[in-house]
Design a protein around this motif. Structure first.
Motif, PDB file in Angstrom:
ATOM      1  N   GLY A   1       4.327  44.197  38.573  1.00  0.00           N
ATOM      2  CA  GLY A   1       5.317  43.745  39.547  1.00  0.00           C
ATOM      3  C   GLY A   1       5.024  44.106  40.981  1.00  0.00           C
ATOM      4  O   GLY A   1       5.854  43.851  41.857  1.00  0.00           O
ATOM      5  N   GLN A   2       3.844  44.672  41.251  1.00  0.00           N
ATOM      6  CA  GLN A   2       3.583  45.170  42.611  1.00  0.00           C
ATOM      7  C   GLN A   2       3.558  44.053  43.654  1.00  0.00           C
ATOM      8  O   GLN A   2       3.808  44.309  44.840  1.00  0.00           O
ATOM      9  CB  GLN A   2       2.277  45.968  42.652  1.00  0.00           C
ATOM     10  N   GLN A   3       3.288  42.820  43.219  1.00  0.00           N
ATOM     11  CA  GLN A   3       3.261  41.715  44.197  1.00  0.00           C
ATOM     12  C   GLN A   3       4.656  41.410  44.736  1.00  0.00           C
ATOM     13  O   GLN A   3       4.799  40.718  45.740  1.00  0.00           O
ATOM     14  CB  GLN A   3       2.616  40.462  43.571  1.00  0.00           C
ATOM     15  N   LEU A   4       5.688  41.958  44.099  1.00  0.00           N
ATOM     16  CA  LEU A   4       7.072  41.739  44.542  1.00  0.00           C
ATOM     17  C   LEU A   4       7.595  42.890  45.395  1.00  0.00           C
ATOM     18  O   LEU A   4       8.739  42.857  45.840  1.00  0.00           O
ATOM     19  CB  LEU A   4       7.980  41.533  43.328  1.00  0.00           C
ATOM     20  N   GLY A   5       6.769  43.900  45.602  1.00  0.00           N
ATOM     21  CA  GLY A   5       7.177  45.022  46.446  1.00  0.00           C
ATOM     22  C   GLY A   5       7.585  46.235  45.637  1.00  0.00           C
ATOM     23  O   GLY A   5       7.121  46.447  44.514  1.00  0.00           O
TER      24      GLY A   5
END
Length: 363
Positions: A119-123
């Motif tokens: 989920g890191q692409q979502l912050g």
């Protein structure tokens, strides 16, 4: 005169029962919740994340409005909390304070997974390990409130711990090769094994910090979500088999983990909830549950309303109870109610293994 006395006594009895019903204690003293956006109720509201739902139309049918729940109304764990007898919803870790934590805390964070990078692409988000660390902080506070470790441990041993993680490790990791390498590193079987190993480590930490009654929620049918249909289904209706097959491998391992823990930790009880199977019933026979639309979000953007989640103040469909999905990924309150009820009291033998939450609460 006798009939008047009889009526008066009957009214007193009805009143007493009503008061008892209102003031009845819940079946367990507290309910701790770990997970992702399916059960997040506000932990992402004030962090730098794109995975947030603290705006309308989210919460349009929830009494408190857009609290951060990724639904039009109640989530699955809200339904379970009601069925367990709690008179209020379990507060998010972000705002839980003081005596309130004695009834339980919700640590769930949208976009979170078992793996740290998920989920890191979502912050920003709080992964499962971070959620467990937050629980450890709560335990320290509970020890302070109760007064000593032994009494706190006895208290916590009676509580229910529900864990629903893994969805994002597929949705926002394995099946997103443009951002993540896991699908090139691991086969679906290997990836499930890697996830279960990490999952097991965190369950052991929860056990070491007092947890004894565990509810492990299986991953649902991600391949049938409006997002998966929008991106990968040729007709917009046929579920994406390669995603669902991977989810089933994980679920099979998770069910096996329940048996393993039950065999090796005699003072604890673990159960598995087959959310995948419940959703299969909803998709196979929607009219039996009052659903008309199973392949599109009630709100959202693009094909199947599934390419982007609900935009702020975007109008949603009016017949929300007839939709299985609220947005690109998340079920409606109507669907959450079915899953929550069947998790609490199984309607089919396969709904819960080896038994359901209502039985777990009594142990």
């Amino acid at each position: 005169m006798g009939s008047r006395v009889g009526k008066w006594l009957a009214l007193c009895l009805v009143a007493a029962v009503a008061v008892a019903a209102v003031t009845a204690e819940p079946q367990v003293p507290c309910y701790f919740i770990f997970g992702d956006s399916l059960v997040d109720n506000g932990n992402n509201n004030n962090i730098q994340s794109l995975a947030r739902a603290n705006y309308l139309p989210y919460g349009i049918d929830f009494p408190d409005g857009p609290t951060g729940r990724f639904s039009n109304g109640k989530t699955t764990v809200d339904v379970i909390a009601e069925l367990l007898g709690f008179d209020d919803y379990i507060p998010p870790y972000a705002t839980a304070r003081g005596q309130q934590i004695l009834r339980g805390v919700n640590y769930a964070s949208a976009a979170a997974g078992i793996r740290e990078e998920t989920g890191q692409q979502l912050g920003a988000r709080i992964d499962f390990t971070g959620q467990v660390n937050n629980y450890k902080n709560t335990v320290s506070q509970i020890v302070d409130i109760i007064g000593d470790e032994d009494s706190a441990a006895n208290y916590l041993s009676k509580c229910i711990y529900s864990i629903g993680v893994g969805s994002n490790d597929y949705l926002n990791n394995y099946f997103m090769p443009q951002y993540y390498t896991t699908s090139r590193q691991y086969s679906t079987e290997q990836y499930a094994d890697v996830l279960i190993r990490q999952y097991t480590d965190q369950l052991r930490v929860l056990y070491n910090f007092g947890a004894r009654k565990f509810v492990l929620l299986g991953v649902g049918q991600i391949g049938c979500s409006p997002n998966a249909l929008a991106q990968n289904s040729p007709d917009g209706r046929t579920c994406v088999a390669r995603i669902n097959n991977a989810n089933q491998i994980f679920n099979s391992r998770l069910r096996g983990l329940v048996d393993e823990f039950n065999g090796n930790t005699p003072d604890a009880r673990f159960i598995y909830i087959d959310a995948y199977g419940v959703f299969q019933d909803l998709i196979n026979n929607p009219s039996a549950f009052g659903f008309r639309v199973t392949n599109a979000g009630c709100c959202g953007v693009g094909r199947n309303n599934g390419q982007i989640t609900c935009l702020p103040m975007q109008p949603s469909c009016q017949n929300r109870d007839e939709y299985l999905f609220w947005d690109a990924f998340h079920p409606t309150e109507a669907a959450n109610t079915v899953v929550g009820r069947r998790a609490y009291r199984a309607e089919k033998a396969s709904d819960a293994h080896p038994f359901d939450i209502s039985r777990l609460a009594q142990l």
